[in-house]
Design an enzyme around this catalytic site. Structure first.
Site, PDB file in Angstrom:
ATOM      1  N   LYS A  18      21.528 -22.404 -10.602  1.00 38.50           N
ATOM      2  CA  LYS A  18      20.354 -23.276 -10.515  1.00 38.50           C
ATOM      3  C   LYS A  18      19.305 -22.900 -11.562  1.00 38.50           C
ATOM      4  O   LYS A  18      18.733 -23.773 -12.238  1.00 38.50           O
ATOM      5  CB  LYS A  18      19.765 -23.199  -9.108  1.00 38.50           C
ATOM      6  CG  LYS A  18      20.660 -23.817  -8.041  1.00 38.50           C
ATOM      7  CD  LYS A  18      20.101 -23.614  -6.641  1.00 38.50           C
ATOM      8  CE  LYS A  18      20.989 -24.273  -5.607  1.00 38.50           C
ATOM      9  NZ  LYS A  18      20.516 -24.060  -4.227  1.00 38.50           N
ATOM     10  N   SER A  49      19.128 -26.237   0.754  1.00 39.40           N
ATOM     11  CA  SER A  49      18.460 -25.433  -0.278  1.00 39.40           C
ATOM     12  C   SER A  49      17.293 -26.165  -0.927  1.00 39.40           C
ATOM     13  O   SER A  49      16.523 -25.550  -1.666  1.00 39.40           O
ATOM     14  CB  SER A  49      19.469 -25.017  -1.357  1.00 39.40           C
ATOM     15  OG  SER A  49      19.960 -26.147  -2.054  1.00 39.40           O
TER      16      SER A  49
END
Length: 807
Positions: free
Chosen positions: A701, A658
């Site tokens: 996040k 990611s």
């Protein structure tokens, strides 16, 4: 290229409108009878239950907490109630071969009746048989037999005595036997007197004694025969008396079981054994050592040790059951599954009999359903093999582990096996199912039906159904009813937990926990129903209990221990975002990613991988960067750079791809010299074509970087870049949504690296024109120019080395 705009607030959170609900509280809703969101799994379960073929047992695949056990248990109980009650099973003595007890099958409820009938019979026999043998009639008949035998013996001896008297010979009984000796005038002659007798008279006496001795030996040989005849007559008398005493009792008992041939056969064998051992009812045998030591031998169970041979071991009793059994043992050891033979201590030694045979879960579930946790079964030694052997053979054979492994030398039993007809339902995680399927060749033959349970369900159109689920759980758990607003907040949180605004979580365990906690806070506030504020308080409390580590990490950033910039610009540096999982709690955390570039051989060095802190997926993401650079910027030249990428101040393992887009942004910044805005953070993976791909944990996040920016003060410049394909997954906290609505925080959805670079640097990325060149001053042109420069330097260096070598 069109620069993406910040996402509007309505795309950051999908609200559940309480106004759509027609109820005030869940108390107004009907209880949910069906299972929602599991149509595929339920179809497989019903098929597995319905098909009655060998090997079509079920394996339930699902993550812990999906509630498949309670759902399937309810389906099984509903189905089992419609099925016939299976038979009872008893173990009884095998009078011909006691080491192989017989298994008797009886209709449900009649096993208990047989057990009670036999127990009452034994109680009657213990009183009837002694009373008959103590009767005057029996004593008189026995005395006649004894007297006849005695008179026969006396008559034979009297005849010899009379003949001896006529011949002057005495018949003497001594400790060593019967002795014949000559007499004179009624006195026995001594040895001296015998030697003084004339030779002719001595010869005559010896001949007479010899003849009498022969007759005496004939009589003595007949005595054991006569004694045997006496015992036979007494035995026949005892048999006749016993039959008279117990015959009608056993006949009455047998009348109750004429429709069961196996039971009738056992009762007849029992009758013969009682007749043959009638004397045992008069004086039960006692252990010789116990008698010698004066110790009274305790009775075991009901009746003496001898009477145990006639008892009925009721192994499985369905007298109180209606329908097929559903059994779910919590501790599936080998013995608990297939049964065992117990032992008892007797005078320092271990012994056993058929009364000590104990049923296992397979016996109790026979004719019905057995539900097992696959993980627990595999943890127990030999339990998995024992289960497979029973299913494969179609019978339950009780074998002692000690005997099977030669760990015990005691005499054991070999009970006759019982036919097995059971539907086994195993529960376990998907990984366990796939491992068994791959490595156990028998698994696919025995468990042919897999029911795969979903963790998520579609949200669209299912809010009302989910509300009924909440109401059903509230009733079952005796919770306060939930108001419409509380239901809406639970739906929103479920969608957030599912990680998708278009999905709802079907994990019943986590839903139950949230409802219980919300109920607690509502009761603490003295409310009659749970409100949305109570649900939110429960959510906040769950997070607060688990986020100590998150707070410490943020504190380290704020104090400058961990270096993270949220303002200014830096070349070759970007804020990447990662997710840290702590048990059931996960939170986002920003990390500084830096890139350095110099002349080299086309290598992009992942420092995390070099020191073995990077996982294979992370390393794959870094290697993709080389393919992207070579294909886009230097297709006809060798890639001549040496770049290093690193997660700064990272002291643990790094896994996942990611951050690969963030690493590429840092690398492009280092190559182009275009500085990156540190007020922005980045997440997303990238492929070799430069397309930004979806990642997991997008909400955590974003919120992780937002919390840091909020702590330092929101400026309106801060924000996060996410993949465009992750927009549907956004279910952000309300304060994040409010901040974006106020223009204090921005969230950008990008489809490719060019869009991201334009947002991060403020410099156009640039696209190739008809001549194949990027616009002057664009990011891509500057990167390409730098790579060409490095390639030329490498080529020049190679030529210089060649010239020096030739010189």
């Amino acid at each position: 290229m069109k620069n993406p705009q910040a996402l509007p607030p309505n795309l950051l959170f999908r609200r559940c409108d309480p106004e759509q609900f027609s109820f005030q509280t869940t108390a107004d809703l009907e209880e949910l009878s069906e299972i929602i969101g599991q149509e595929r799994a339920l179809e497989a379960v019903r098929f597995g239950i319905g098909i009655r073929r060998q090997g079509f047992n079920l394996f339930l695949l699902g993550s812990p907490g999906t509630g498949e056990y309670s759902m399937v248990r309810r389906i099984l109980e509903q189905q089992a109630a419609k099925e016939p009650t299976p038979p009872d099973w008893c173990y009884v003595n095998n009078f011909g071969h006691p080491e192989e007890p017989r298994a008797l099958q009886l209709p449900a409820g009649r096993g208990a009746k047989l057990h009670q009938d036999v127990q009452r019979l034994l109680e009657d026999l213990q009183s009837v048989i002694p009373s008959v043998f103590e009767s005057e009639n029996y004593r008189a008949r026995k005395q006649v037999i004894d007297q006849e035998s005695k008179e026969r013996q006396e008559k034979a001896f009297d005849e010899i005595q009379h003949e001896a008297d006529n011949k002057g010979i005495a018949v003497l009984r001594t400790p060593t036997g019967i002795v014949l000796a000559p007499t004179r005038k009624g006195e026995v002659l001594g040895e001296e007197d015998v030697r003084r007798l004339p030779g002719a008279e001595l010869e005559r006496i010896e001949k007479q004694i010899a003849k009498l001795q022969e007759k005496l030996e004939v009589v003595l040989r007949q005595v054991p025969v006569w004694e045997k005849e006496r015992r036979e007559k007494i035995r026949e008398l005892n048999r006749e008396v016993t039959i008279f005493a117990v015959g009608h009792l056993l006949d009455e008992l047998q009348k109750n079981y004429v429709d069961l041939p196996e039971v009738m056969s056992h009762l007849k064998g029992m009758q013969q054994d009682v007749i043959q051992n009638a004397d045992q009812f008069l004086s039960p045998p006692e252990h010789p050592l116990a008698a010698l030591m004066g110790i009274s031998q305790p009775h075991v169970g009901k009746g003496s040790m001898f009477l145990r041979r006639y008892q009925v071991n009721l192994l499985i009793d369905h007298s109180a059951n209606h329908g097929a059994p559903v059994v779910a043992p919590d501790h599936p050891t080998y013995q608990n599954l297939v049964g065992q033979v117990e032992y008892m201590a007797q005078m320092g030694a271990l012994s056993t009999d058929f009364n000590l045979i104990r049923a296992g879960a397979l016996h109790r579930a026979n004719g019905g359903y057995l539900v097992l946790d696959a993980y627990k079964v595999l943890l127990q030694p030999y339990a998995w093999e024992g289960l497979k052997r029973a299913l494969r053979s179609g019978e339950m054979r009780i074998e002692s582990l000690g005997q099977m492994l030669s760990l015990m030398s005691t005499v054991s039993l070999q009970p006759k096996p019982i036919p097995l007809e059971v539907k086994v339902v195993l529960m376990g995680e998907r990984l366990l199912y796939y491992l068994l399927s791959a490595y156990d060749p028998e698994f696919n033959e025995l468990f042919k039906v897999g029911a795969d349970f979903e963790e998520h369900m579609e949200r669209g159109g299912n809010d009302q159904l989910y509300a009924r689920l909440i109401g059903t759980i509230a009733r079952q758990e005796k919770l306060l009813p939930f108001a419409a607003g509380a239901v809406a907040r639970v739906v929103e949180h479920s969608s957030r937990a599912a990680g998708d605004s278009e999905k709802l979580l079907t994990q019943r365990r986590s839903l139950q926990d949230l409802l219980r906690e919300a109920d607690y806070w509502a009761r603490e506030a003295g409310q009659a129903a749970v409100r949305a504020a109570d649900v939110q308080r429960a959510i906040d409390a769950q997070i607060h209990r688990a986020d100590r580590v998150r707070e410490r990490l943020q504190e380290a950033v704020l104090k400058g221990t961990l270096l993270i910039d949220t303002a200014g610009e830096r070349t070759g540096q970007v804020n990447g975002l990662s997710v840290i999982e702590m048990g059931q709690y996960a939170f986002g955390h920003p990390s500084r990613i830096t890139a350095r570039v110099r002349l080299g051989k086309g290598e992009v060095i992942d420092i995390e991988r070099e020191v073995e802190l990077g996982g294979p997926i992370h390393s794959k993401g870094v290697l993709i960067l080389s393919g992207f650079l070579g294909a886009r910027y230097a297709p006809d030249r060798p890639l001549s750079l040496s770049a290093s990428l690193v997660f700064e101040q990272s002291y643990g393992a790094v896994e996942g791809d990611s951050a690969s887009s963030a690493e590429l942004y840092a690398l492009l910044s280092a190559l182009s010299g275009a500085p990156i805005r540190q007020a922005l953070a980045v997440t997303g993976s990238v492929n070799q074509h430069g397309e930004v791909q979806a990642i997991g944990g997008v909400n955590e996040k974003i919120e992780g970087f937002f919390d840091l920016c909020k702590a330092r003060g929101l400026t309106g410049e801060q924000g996060v870049l996410i993949p465009a394909s992750n927009v549907r997954h956004l279910m952000l906290r309300q304060e994040v949504v409010d901040a974006t609505a106020a223009g204090k925080f921005q969230i950008y959805a990008v489809e490719n690296i060019d869009q991201g670079m334009e947002i991060l640097t403020g410099v156009p990325a640039g696209e190739r024109d008809a001549s194949g060149k990027f616009p002057e001053g664009s990011v891509n042109q500057r990167v390409e120019a730098r790579l060409i420069e490095l390639a030329e330097k490498r080529q020049a260096a190679a030529a210089r080395q060649k010239t020096e070598g030739e010189a």
